[in-house]
Design a protein around this motif. Structure first.
Motif, PDB file in Angstrom:
ATOM      1  N   PRO A 152      86.806  38.565   3.951  1.00  0.00           N
ATOM      2  CA  PRO A 152      86.898  39.748   3.090  1.00  0.00           C
ATOM      3  C   PRO A 152      87.952  39.547   2.010  1.00  0.00           C
ATOM      4  O   PRO A 152      88.962  38.859   2.220  1.00  0.00           O
ATOM      5  CB  PRO A 152      87.285  40.859   4.063  1.00  0.00           C
ATOM      6  N   ASP A 153      87.740  40.172   0.858  1.00  0.00           N
ATOM      7  CA  ASP A 153      88.672  40.011  -0.255  1.00  0.00           C
ATOM      8  C   ASP A 153      89.723  41.107  -0.317  1.00  0.00           C
ATOM      9  O   ASP A 153      90.548  41.137  -1.246  1.00  0.00           O
ATOM     10  CB  ASP A 153      87.914  39.936  -1.587  1.00  0.00           C
ATOM     11  N   GLY A 154      89.737  42.010   0.673  1.00  0.00           N
ATOM     12  CA  GLY A 154      90.670  43.133   0.659  1.00  0.00           C
ATOM     13  C   GLY A 154      92.055  42.785   1.157  1.00  0.00           C
ATOM     14  O   GLY A 154      92.366  41.632   1.472  1.00  0.00           O
ATOM     15  N   ALA A 155      92.889  43.815   1.224  1.00  0.00           N
ATOM     16  CA  ALA A 155      94.277  43.647   1.638  1.00  0.00           C
ATOM     17  C   ALA A 155      94.360  43.120   3.066  1.00  0.00           C
ATOM     18  O   ALA A 155      93.612  43.557   3.946  1.00  0.00           O
ATOM     19  CB  ALA A 155      95.012  44.980   1.525  1.00  0.00           C
ATOM     20  N   ARG A 156      95.274  42.192   3.276  1.00  0.00           N
ATOM     21  CA  ARG A 156      95.513  41.661   4.619  1.00  0.00           C
ATOM     22  C   ARG A 156      96.301  42.690   5.434  1.00  0.00           C
ATOM     23  O   ARG A 156      97.276  43.265   4.960  1.00  0.00           O
ATOM     24  CB  ARG A 156      96.287  40.349   4.550  1.00  0.00           C
TER      25      ARG A 156
END
Length: 202
Positions: free
Chosen positions: A114-118
């Motif tokens: 996923p490219d979202g916040a870790r």
């Protein structure tokens, strides 16, 4: 679901067994994999453990792995918060929320992440169910993984936090076997889902 009793023998090393299972997977056609993915999603979505979970830690299948894309999209459409792993340099896993197929990026080792916040490695402890990759599971619920140790760390982290989400491995039918080699740190899963059914353990 019946166990396949002729596939695994204890004298085989884990590396040999992994090569054997991967070779069988490599022989599957695109149609075989698509049919298995659809059936796996139907079986898994019927599990009460997933129906009751507000958050599910899952993963994006790649190559000839049993497909998860249909399943994770269906969970997201249900309103479930789906967490997907992000591989760290030391083989541990960070996590991020799945926001749909348009938010996946190709990462190390051909993985889709996923490219979202870790959210941090500890965020997996918020999951009510954890979907695990594997190459086989035996009649005691012991899972044969790919050998990187990433999910051993996940399971250890859950135990250390006192969390006991449902642990479910997704496999092809021939990968539910009588026995796999075990090590002291190995932890059993609660259930295996294959295209033809669900097997629960102890």
């Amino acid at each position: 679901m019946e166990f396949v009793r002729t596939v695994i023998k204890n004298e085989g090393t884990k590396a040999e067994l992994r090569r054997s299972f991967l070779a069988v997977r490599a022989g599957l056609t695109i149609d075989d994999r698509a049919a298995a993915e659809a059936a796996l999603a139907r079986r898994a979505l019927g599990l009460p453990e997933l129906a009751e979970a507000g958050t599910v830690a899952a993963y994006v299948s790649v190559g000839s792995e049993p497909g998860t894309r249909v399943l994770i999209d269906a969970l997201r459409e249900r309103g479930v918060r789906v967490l997907l792993p992000v591989l760290l340099p030391d083989n541990d896993l960070d996590w991020a929320r799945y926001d749909g197929p348009g938010h996946l990026v190709r990462a190390a080792r051909g993985l889709l992440e996923p490219d979202g916040a870790r959210l941090g490695p500890e965020s997996v402890t918020s999951a009510g169910a954890v979907l695990l990759p594997g190459l086989a599971v035996d009649e005691h619920g012991l899972r044969l993984g790919r050998g990187g140790g990433s999910y051993d760390r996940v399971l250890a982290r859950l135990a250390l936090a006192g969390r006991a989400p449902a642990r479910v491995v997704l496999l092809y039918d021939s990968e539910v076997v009588a026995e796999v080699p075990a090590e002291p740190h190995d932890q059993p899963v609660d259930a295996a889902v294959t295209p033809s059914g669900v097997r629960r353990f102890g």
